[in-house]
Each structure stands twice: as structure tokens, then as C-alpha cells.
Design an enzyme around this catalytic site. Structure first.
Site, PDB file in Angstrom:
ATOM      1  CG  ASP A   8      -1.999  -1.038   1.162  1.00 47.22           C
ATOM      2  OD1 ASP A   8      -2.045  -1.785   0.166  1.00 47.22           O
ATOM      3  OD2 ASP A   8      -2.811  -1.120   2.106  1.00 47.22           O
ATOM      4  CG  ASP A 129     -12.588  -1.594  -0.881  1.00 49.22           C
ATOM      5  OD1 ASP A 129     -12.105  -2.728  -1.088  1.00 49.22           O
ATOM      6  OD2 ASP A 129     -12.172  -0.563  -1.420  1.00 49.22           O
TER       7      ASP A 129
END
Length: 238
Positions: A8, A129
Site C-alpha cells: 500500500d 470494500d
């Protein structure tokens, strides 16, 4: 089942967030390309990248870090975060990204996902998500009334390569993945489902694999913390 080590990207660094909070980021490596090389050297078949700044900005922000990773590695790489138009999709695929992940735009402009999947077969994934079964967008900052299974089924015949399902409340928390919710989603669609969020041990990977319906798992913090050894995990899944 494929294991995807996660990198990330925030402000050019490899970080992990806790439950999606940008203010709760831990920097694990200031050289993401070196981190990617280490994952490749351990034997991974894929890399999973997220441009966190890009997810909030709605456009690529950590492009230089992504390009450095592509230059340093040879394994296929999937990328999400801030990819919300055809020009950006085509740009990343042209530069060497193997698969783009479309999240926010899958809710706001599903026709774009279908168009991209037709134009680039096998190279477009949908990132779903969710908190408590409902889809969140814009870097998890906004929650919608869209249900996870409804969104997945909307792309059933679109030619989408995979669905990456993240349980936000599990992400970075080292508490184990939401195996039942991920398996339920995988059973509800013919699109391959990749689990993300909370994958922190060999037991977690075994639990996901033994469902028989989950095609992959993404792990980040556990690999950085040393709770999960990548080589050992890959061997266990082989």
C-alpha cells in the site's frame, strides 16, 4: 489459491493502515521497489499494489513508486486506487500493470467497468470494500447503501477478471479474515473472488482455501510484522 503480497503506497512509502484510516498509517518501507523485489525473491506469483493517496484524490498520486516497482520486478502486478477513467486504465496497462482494480467507479459508473473489461479482457478487476455488508467508496471514506452481493452480481456477465473483497473492519487489524462473508460472496457469483483484510496466519490461509470457492488472498501487515512468512505461506498453498 494465489497469495498476493500487498504494498500500500502513501506519500511514496510502503505503509499499512489500520481499518482504512489514513491517519493511522504505519510506514514499513521507504523503498517500495525494494519491498516488491523481496516479495518476488520469496517466490510470489503476483503483487498487489494500492495507491492510497490516489484512492482519496480520485487520480493516480504514487505513480513514480508504482513505476519503480514495475521496473524492479517481473511478476504480474495488480493495482488499485484512483483509477476512475479509461485513460488511466489504458495508461497503467500500457506501462506494464497486469490488472487494474476498479473500486469507486464500479459503484458510480458501472458502464465504465463493462467498457474496460471488454476493451482489456482479463485485465480488469472490481474492488469491493465493505463495512457490515455495505459497499464503501472513495478510499473507504464514504459508505453507500449498496450491498456487496448486489454489486458483484451486477458484473456477472461483464467479463471482469476477479473481485477483490475487503472487509474494512478486518483490514490491518491482524484479527483474521471474514471467511464466511467472503465465501458467501464467492458462492453468489461466478467471478473469481480474492479475499482481503485480516489475513494474518497460515491458519487464516488454510481456512480460506478449505472453503473451496475463494481463488486468492491478499496479505500485507502480517508479512511486514513477521506473523506470516511469505515463503512458508506460498509452500503451504502449493
Amino acid at each position: 489459491m494465489i497469495l498476493y503480497p500487498a504494498i500500500d503506497l502513501k506519500d511514496g512509502n510502503a505503509v499499512r493502515l489500520l481499518r482504512g484510516e489514513m491517519s493511522d498509517a504505519t510506514v514499513f518501507n521507504t523503498d517500495p521497489a525494494a519491498q516488491a523485489r523481496a516479495f518476488q525473491d520469496a517466490g510470489c506469483d503476483w503483487l498487489h499494489l494500492v495507491d492510497l493517496n490516489g484512492a482519496f484524490a480520485g487520480e493516480p498520486v504514487n505513480g513514480a513508486a508504482v513505476e519503480a516497482i514495475l521496473a524492479a520486478t517481473s511478476v504480474p502486478t495488480q493495482l488499485g486506487g484512483g483509477i476512475r477513467d479509461m485513460a488511466t486504465i489504458e495508461g497503467w496497462l500500457t506501462r506494464g500493470i497486469a490488472r487494474v482494480i476498479l473500486g469507486t467507479v464500479a459503484v458510480e459508473d458501472p458502464d465504465l467497468v463493462r467498457q474496460a473489461a471488454r476493451a482489456f479482457p482479463g485485465q480488469v478487476a472490481v474492488g469491493i470494500d465493505a463495512r457490515k455488508g455495505r459497499v464503501a467508496t472513495k478510499g473507504w471514506a464514504e459508505e453507500t447503501d449498496v450491498m456487496v452481493t448486489d454489486l458483484a452480481r451486477a458484473f456477472e456477465d461483464a467479463g471482469v477478471a476477479a473481485i477483490i473483497y475487503t472487509d474494512i473492519d478486518r483490514d490491518g487489524a491482524m484479527g483474521g479474515p471474514n471467511v464466511s462473508a467472503t465465501a458467501d460472496l464467492a458462492r453468489a457469483t461466478s467471478i473469481p473472488v480474492i479475499a482481503s483484510g485480516g489475513v494474518s496466519s497460515l491458519d487464516d490461509l488454510h481456512a480460506l482455501k478449505t472453503t473451496g470457492v475463494i481463488s486468492g488472498a491478499i496479505s500485507g501487515r502480517a508479512l511486514y510484522d513477521g506473523a506470516l512468512d511469505l515463503s512458508e505461506a506460498l509452500h503451504a498453498l502449493a
